[in-house]
Scaffold this active site. Structure first.
Site, mmCIF file in Angstrom:
data_model
loop_
_atom_site.group_PDB
_atom_site.id
_atom_site.type_symbol
_atom_site.label_atom_id
_atom_site.label_comp_id
_atom_site.label_asym_id
_atom_site.label_seq_id
_atom_site.Cartn_x
_atom_site.Cartn_y
_atom_site.Cartn_z
ATOM 1 N N HIS A 64 39.824 44.449 46.255
ATOM 2 C CA HIS A 64 38.667 44.544 47.158
ATOM 3 C C HIS A 64 37.464 43.819 46.572
ATOM 4 O O HIS A 64 36.778 43.083 47.267
ATOM 5 C CB HIS A 64 38.269 46.012 47.393
ATOM 6 C CG HIS A 64 39.236 46.814 48.204
ATOM 7 N ND1 HIS A 64 39.776 46.393 49.381
ATOM 8 C CD2 HIS A 64 39.738 48.060 47.991
ATOM 9 C CE1 HIS A 64 40.577 47.318 49.871
ATOM 10 N NE2 HIS A 64 40.580 48.354 49.043
ATOM 11 N N HIS A 86 44.187 47.629 42.507
ATOM 12 C CA HIS A 86 43.909 47.665 43.950
ATOM 13 C C HIS A 86 42.420 47.455 44.220
ATOM 14 O O HIS A 86 42.029 46.641 45.054
ATOM 15 C CB HIS A 86 44.372 49.014 44.519
ATOM 16 C CG HIS A 86 44.012 49.253 45.943
ATOM 17 N ND1 HIS A 86 44.860 48.960 46.990
ATOM 18 C CD2 HIS A 86 42.887 49.774 46.507
ATOM 19 C CE1 HIS A 86 44.269 49.289 48.143
ATOM 20 N NE2 HIS A 86 43.066 49.778 47.871
ATOM 21 N N GLU A 87 41.591 48.196 43.493
ATOM 22 C CA GLU A 87 40.144 48.113 43.730
ATOM 23 C C GLU A 87 39.608 46.723 43.423
ATOM 24 O O GLU A 87 38.762 46.191 44.138
ATOM 25 C CB GLU A 87 39.390 49.161 42.887
ATOM 26 C CG GLU A 87 39.729 50.599 43.226
ATOM 27 C CD GLU A 87 39.649 50.909 44.707
ATOM 28 O OE1 GLU A 87 40.458 51.713 45.186
ATOM 29 O OE2 GLU A 87 38.806 50.326 45.411
ATOM 30 N N HIS A 133 42.633 45.688 53.122
ATOM 31 C CA HIS A 133 43.932 46.356 53.046
ATOM 32 C C HIS A 133 44.997 45.539 53.759
ATOM 33 O O HIS A 133 44.728 44.824 54.715
ATOM 34 C CB HIS A 133 43.831 47.760 53.650
ATOM 35 C CG HIS A 133 43.175 48.733 52.735
ATOM 36 N ND1 HIS A 133 42.452 49.824 53.156
ATOM 37 C CD2 HIS A 133 43.126 48.772 51.368
ATOM 38 C CE1 HIS A 133 41.998 50.495 52.126
ATOM 39 N NE2 HIS A 133 42.399 49.871 51.019
HETATM 40 C C1 0DY Z 1 38.658 54.157 52.849
HETATM 41 C C2 0DY Z 1 38.725 53.882 51.380
HETATM 42 C C3 0DY Z 1 37.454 54.276 50.678
HETATM 43 C C4 0DY Z 1 39.914 54.646 50.804
HETATM 44 C C5 0DY Z 1 40.064 54.354 49.343
HETATM 45 C C6 0DY Z 1 40.445 52.888 49.114
HETATM 46 O O1 0DY Z 1 41.267 52.290 49.754
HETATM 47 N N1 0DY Z 1 39.805 52.332 48.106
HETATM 48 O O2 0DY Z 1 40.130 51.045 47.806
HETATM 49 C C7 0DY Z 1 41.151 55.148 48.681
HETATM 50 O O3 0DY Z 1 40.945 55.688 47.607
HETATM 51 N N2 0DY Z 1 42.318 55.215 49.299
HETATM 52 C C8 0DY Z 1 43.339 55.956 48.648
HETATM 53 C C9 0DY Z 1 44.281 56.516 49.686
HETATM 54 C C10 0DY Z 1 45.287 57.355 49.002
HETATM 55 N N3 0DY Z 1 44.847 58.453 48.470
HETATM 56 O O4 0DY Z 1 46.409 56.936 48.901
HETATM 57 C C11 0DY Z 1 44.053 55.053 47.664
HETATM 58 O O5 0DY Z 1 44.899 55.499 46.940
HETATM 59 N N4 0DY Z 1 43.674 53.765 47.524
HETATM 60 C C12 0DY Z 1 43.834 53.091 46.267
HETATM 61 C C13 0DY Z 1 45.191 52.522 46.038
HETATM 62 C C14 0DY Z 1 45.569 52.394 44.683
HETATM 63 C C15 0DY Z 1 46.776 51.787 44.345
HETATM 64 C C16 0DY Z 1 47.616 51.283 45.309
HETATM 65 C C17 0DY Z 1 47.276 51.418 46.643
HETATM 66 N N5 0DY Z 1 48.123 50.894 47.537
HETATM 67 C C18 0DY Z 1 46.062 52.034 47.017
HETATM 68 ZN ZN ZN Z 2 41.547 50.214 49.168
#
Ligand code: 0DY
Ligand code: ZN
Ligand code: ZN
Length: 159
Positions: free
Chosen positions: A119, A115-116, A125
């Site tokens: 980005h 996922h990262e 997203h």
């Molecule tokens: C506003 C951003 C800094 C949020 C951060 C994110 O999206 N980083 O890419 C993040 O860690 N979001 C969490 C939200 C959560 N706790 O579900 C996430 O898991 N994002 C990574 C992720 C990994 C794998 C799959 C998906 N769909 C998303």
């Molecule tokens: Zn993300």
């Protein structure tokens, strides 16, 4: 979000999480890069010193980039969109319990890294539930396949 002006990117792993053997961290990151390199002309080469396009580190709380992590849960990681310096850099929240290929409670490093890196390549997203770029981590999937929404997204940028 911008895009890389080249297809051959480098990455450097600055440190490792104590949650996993070094081998598993390297494998998870390599597999996460391959998710994207198999559907584009992008290549990812590890460099062991100096500056790389994508600098990878595990950090917790404040770690000098203005986007402090928040302890266990919620924010799991973040990555900067393509560009010089911090562009592409990917940080994982050390406060999480990182797992690899396992159903134990924790956060799967491969899924989050894939996922990262989306980005880090310029993807934002997606509101497509089930997409890798969907904002919410949906747990470890042993037979993960890159969903079509993400293929379409990355091929729109890198053709
Ligand atoms: C506003 C951003 C800094 C949020 C951060 C994110 O999206 N980083 O890419 C993040 O860690 N979001 C969490 C939200 C959560 N706790 O579900 C996430 O898991 N994002 C990574 C992720 C990994 C794998 C799959 C998906 N769909 C998303
Ligand atoms: Zn993300
Ligand atoms: Zn950071």
């Amino acid at each position: 979000p911008t895009k890389w002006k080249k297809y051959d990117l480098t990455y450097r792993i600055l440190n490792y999480t104590p949650d996993l053997p070094v081998y598993y961290v390297r494998k998870a990151l390599l597999d996460a890069f391959q998710v994207w390199s198999t559907v584009t002309k992008l290549t990812f080469t590890e460099s062991m010193h100096g500056d790389a396009d994508i600098m990878i580190q595990f950090a917790s709380g404040y770690h000098k980039d203005g986007y402090p992590f928040d302890g266990k849960g919620l924010i799991l990681a973040h990555a900067f969109f393509p560009g010089k310096g911090k562009g592409g850099d990917t940080h994982f929240d050390e406060a999480e319990h990182w797992t690899f290929n396992s159903s134990e409670t924790g956060v799967d490093l491969f899924m989050v890294a894939a996922h990262e890196f989306g980005h880090a390549l310029g993807l934002s997203h997606s509101n497509e539930p089930g997409a890798l770029m969907y904002p919410w981590y949906q747990g470890y999937d042993p037979n993960f396949k890159l969903p079509y929404d993400d293929i379409r997204g990355i091929q729109t940028i890198y053709g």
